[in-house]
Scaffold this motif. Structure first.
Motif, mmCIF file in Angstrom:
data_model
loop_
_atom_site.group_PDB
_atom_site.id
_atom_site.type_symbol
_atom_site.label_atom_id
_atom_site.label_comp_id
_atom_site.label_asym_id
_atom_site.label_seq_id
_atom_site.Cartn_x
_atom_site.Cartn_y
_atom_site.Cartn_z
ATOM 1 N N GLY A 230 0.794 -1.227 0.000
ATOM 2 C CA GLY A 230 0.000 0.000 0.000
ATOM 3 C C GLY A 230 0.822 1.270 0.000
ATOM 4 N N ASN A 231 2.078 1.194 -0.462
ATOM 5 C CA ASN A 231 2.966 2.356 -0.447
ATOM 6 C C ASN A 231 3.344 2.796 -1.849
ATOM 7 O OD1 ASN A 231 3.109 2.175 2.420
ATOM 8 N ND2 ASN A 231 4.733 0.630 2.235
ATOM 9 N N ILE A 232 3.752 4.046 -1.972
ATOM 10 C CA ILE A 232 4.402 4.555 -3.168
ATOM 11 C C ILE A 232 5.727 5.176 -2.738
ATOM 12 C CG2 ILE A 232 2.268 5.005 -4.436
ATOM 13 C CD1 ILE A 232 2.583 7.978 -3.751
ATOM 14 N N THR A 233 6.683 5.226 -3.655
ATOM 15 C CA THR A 233 7.963 5.861 -3.381
ATOM 16 C C THR A 233 7.987 7.213 -4.079
ATOM 17 O OG1 THR A 233 9.057 3.713 -3.213
ATOM 18 C CG2 THR A 233 10.454 5.645 -3.539
ATOM 19 N N PHE A 234 8.032 8.278 -3.290
ATOM 20 C CA PHE A 234 7.926 9.630 -3.839
ATOM 21 C C PHE A 234 9.288 10.315 -3.800
ATOM 22 C CE2 PHE A 234 6.301 13.952 -4.278
ATOM 23 C CZ PHE A 234 5.299 13.753 -5.203
ATOM 24 N N PRO A 235 9.644 11.032 -4.878
ATOM 25 C CA PRO A 235 10.955 11.699 -4.938
ATOM 26 C C PRO A 235 11.168 12.650 -3.756
ATOM 27 C CG PRO A 235 9.880 11.770 -7.073
ATOM 28 C CD PRO A 235 8.866 11.242 -6.107
ATOM 29 N N GLN A 236 12.366 12.632 -3.206
ATOM 30 C CA GLN A 236 12.807 13.510 -2.126
ATOM 31 C C GLN A 236 12.169 13.179 -0.776
ATOM 32 O OE1 GLN A 236 15.305 15.723 -2.859
ATOM 33 N NE2 GLN A 236 15.145 14.808 -4.894
ATOM 34 N N ILE A 237 11.064 12.458 -0.786
ATOM 35 C CA ILE A 237 10.352 12.168 0.459
ATOM 36 C C ILE A 237 10.550 10.718 0.868
ATOM 37 C CG2 ILE A 237 8.080 12.011 1.541
ATOM 38 C CD1 ILE A 237 7.240 14.402 -0.126
ATOM 39 N N GLY A 238 10.511 9.810 -0.108
ATOM 40 C CA GLY A 238 10.670 8.394 0.183
ATOM 41 C C GLY A 238 9.341 7.672 0.199
ATOM 42 N N THR A 239 9.191 6.710 1.088
ATOM 43 C CA THR A 239 7.991 5.884 1.141
ATOM 44 C C THR A 239 6.822 6.670 1.733
ATOM 45 O OG1 THR A 239 9.304 3.867 1.396
ATOM 46 C CG2 THR A 239 6.980 3.762 2.032
ATOM 47 N N VAL A 240 5.710 6.633 1.001
ATOM 48 C CA VAL A 240 4.484 7.291 1.462
ATOM 49 C C VAL A 240 3.384 6.245 1.467
ATOM 50 C CG1 VAL A 240 2.769 9.094 1.023
ATOM 51 C CG2 VAL A 240 5.189 9.513 0.528
ATOM 52 N N SER A 241 2.737 6.059 2.598
ATOM 53 C CA SER A 241 1.664 5.064 2.706
ATOM 54 C C SER A 241 0.366 5.627 2.142
ATOM 55 C CB SER A 241 1.461 4.669 4.169
ATOM 56 O OG SER A 241 0.340 3.805 4.296
ATOM 57 N N THR A 242 -0.337 4.789 1.386
ATOM 58 C CA THR A 242 -1.649 5.178 0.852
ATOM 59 C C THR A 242 -2.778 4.412 1.530
ATOM 60 O OG1 THR A 242 -1.712 3.506 -0.916
ATOM 61 C CG2 THR A 242 -0.559 5.579 -1.395
ATOM 62 N N LYS A 243 -2.461 3.609 2.542
ATOM 63 C CA LYS A 243 -3.492 2.804 3.195
ATOM 64 C C LYS A 243 -4.557 3.701 3.841
ATOM 65 C CE LYS A 243 -1.004 -1.468 4.232
ATOM 66 N NZ LYS A 243 -0.534 -2.397 5.301
ATOM 67 N N GLY A 244 -5.807 3.397 3.534
ATOM 68 C CA GLY A 244 -6.903 4.168 4.088
ATOM 69 C C GLY A 244 -7.046 5.553 3.504
ATOM 70 N N GLU A 245 -6.250 5.862 2.493
ATOM 71 C CA GLU A 245 -6.291 7.196 1.880
ATOM 72 C C GLU A 245 -7.144 7.188 0.621
ATOM 73 O OE1 GLU A 245 -4.948 9.618 3.433
ATOM 74 O OE2 GLU A 245 -3.264 8.836 4.597
ATOM 75 N N ASN A 246 -7.761 8.332 0.340
ATOM 76 C CA ASN A 246 -8.408 8.535 -0.946
ATOM 77 C C ASN A 246 -7.721 9.694 -1.646
ATOM 78 O OD1 ASN A 246 -9.606 10.996 0.043
ATOM 79 N ND2 ASN A 246 -11.174 9.767 1.049
ATOM 80 N N ILE A 247 -8.250 10.114 -2.763
ATOM 81 C CA ILE A 247 -7.577 11.148 -3.552
ATOM 82 C C ILE A 247 -7.377 12.418 -2.745
ATOM 83 C CG2 ILE A 247 -7.847 12.693 -5.531
ATOM 84 C CD1 ILE A 247 -9.068 10.386 -7.070
ATOM 85 N N GLU A 248 -8.423 12.864 -2.038
ATOM 86 C CA GLU A 248 -8.324 14.110 -1.293
ATOM 87 C C GLU A 248 -7.342 14.015 -0.130
ATOM 88 O OE1 GLU A 248 -11.130 12.925 -2.436
ATOM 89 O OE2 GLU A 248 -11.666 14.526 -3.839
ATOM 90 N N THR A 249 -7.429 12.921 0.641
ATOM 91 C CA THR A 249 -6.570 12.827 1.823
ATOM 92 C C THR A 249 -5.107 12.615 1.444
ATOM 93 O OG1 THR A 249 -7.010 10.442 2.035
ATOM 94 C CG2 THR A 249 -8.458 11.957 3.227
ATOM 95 N N LEU A 250 -4.841 11.836 0.387
ATOM 96 C CA LEU A 250 -3.461 11.644 -0.040
ATOM 97 C C LEU A 250 -2.892 12.937 -0.604
ATOM 98 C CD1 LEU A 250 -1.047 9.799 -0.394
ATOM 99 C CD2 LEU A 250 -1.979 9.085 -2.614
ATOM 100 N N ARG A 251 -3.707 13.682 -1.322
ATOM 101 C CA ARG A 251 -3.244 14.973 -1.832
ATOM 102 C C ARG A 251 -2.854 15.890 -0.672
ATOM 103 N NH1 ARG A 251 -7.488 16.493 -4.499
ATOM 104 N NH2 ARG A 251 -6.807 15.917 -6.598
#
Length: 269
Positions: A106-127
């Motif tokens: 349930g993670n993505i790897t984002f530049p400069q930040i690293g691992t970001v969890s998307t569990k329980g997130e939707n478009i608005e909350t992840l944004r």
């Protein structure tokens, strides 16, 4: 005098019936009596492994946000609405930006930040989460986030069954049926099956489209890879059990019978 009494009585009866509320055969005919507060909680689908996200970061100074758009890809194209049972050509919407795939954890790897969890997130909350994280490096960043591979399947007694890709990132049960051309006259609208797979857990729910109660159900707003099945009624099932070649068989049998009768007649002569 009796005739006048009949006229007056008839007029009064007509007035009473004309004032009576008319019941219509339609979806959610009791919607005015339903409180929709619970539906707000389910209005956005949470991300699942395999989801494809396109995330673009912008700011007043674009040079500052370049490190957050390292995996930029300009050749991505997504289909707006797939129409598998139609001759219409699906509309293509070009989508460009940095592409991320949600992994099995349930993670993505984002530049400069690293691992970001998307569990329980939707478009608005992840944004909002990404904006907070990027704000540590950039002043007033803007994050554009799209879910580009949101798919649902509509099967059974609908006019256009098949799989539909919805890059908006979500739709409702009624919206999905609308894409599929609605249920046919043979579909049972009071017992629509929804099959859902969330983190490997298969769940099933049956809903009654003629009642507004299902709006408060977590199955009203669809999630990634949901399958909707509209069950056929008894008449459709009965007709489906009949061999489609029955008419041909009867015709062939009639021809053979005619030939046999003709041969017998010639033999007797």
């Amino acid at each position: 005098m009796n005739f006048k009494k009949y006229i007056i009585a008839g007029a009064l009866g007509l007035a009473v019936f004309s004032c009576a509320p008319r019941q219509e055969i339609t979806y959610m005919k009791d919607i005015e009596n339903i409180v929709l507060d619970n539906s707000i909680k389910n209005s956005r689908s949470t991300f699942q492994p395999g989801d494809q996200l396109i995330i673009t970061v912008t700011a007043k100074d674009m040079d500052v946000v370049k490190p957050f758009n390292q995996s930029y890809s300009s050749g991505t194209t997504t289909t707006q609405y797939t129409l598998p049972s139609s001759n219409n050509i699906p509309q293509q919407i070009p989508v460009s930006g940095s592409t991320y795939i949600v992994d099995t954890d349930g993670n993505i790897t984002f530049p400069q930040i690293g691992t970001v969890s998307t569990k329980g997130e939707n478009i608005e909350t992840l944004r909002s989460k990404l904006i907070d994280l990027i704000s540590a490096y950039v002043k007033n960043p803007i994050v554009d986030l799209k879910l580009t591979n949101f798919k649902i399947s509509v099967l059974g007694e609908v006019n256009k069954p098949g799989q539909y890709v919805i890059p908006d990132g979500g739709t409702t049960l009624l919206g999905a049926l609308g894409l599929a051309g609605d249920a046919t006259p043979f579909g049972i609208r009071t017992n629509v099956l929804i099959v859902r797979n969330v983190d490997g857990q298969i769940t099933k729910e049956r809903v009654d489209l003629t009642s507004a109660q299902f709006i408060n159900s977590p199955y009203y707003y669809l999630k990634q890879n949901d399958v909707i099945y509209v069950q056929p009624n008894a008449n459709r099932e009965k007709s489906a059990r009949v061999d489609p070649n029955t008419g041909l068989y009867i015709s062939v049998a009639s021809v053979i019978a005619s030939l046999v009768i003709g041969v017998l007649a010639l033999t007797k002569n």
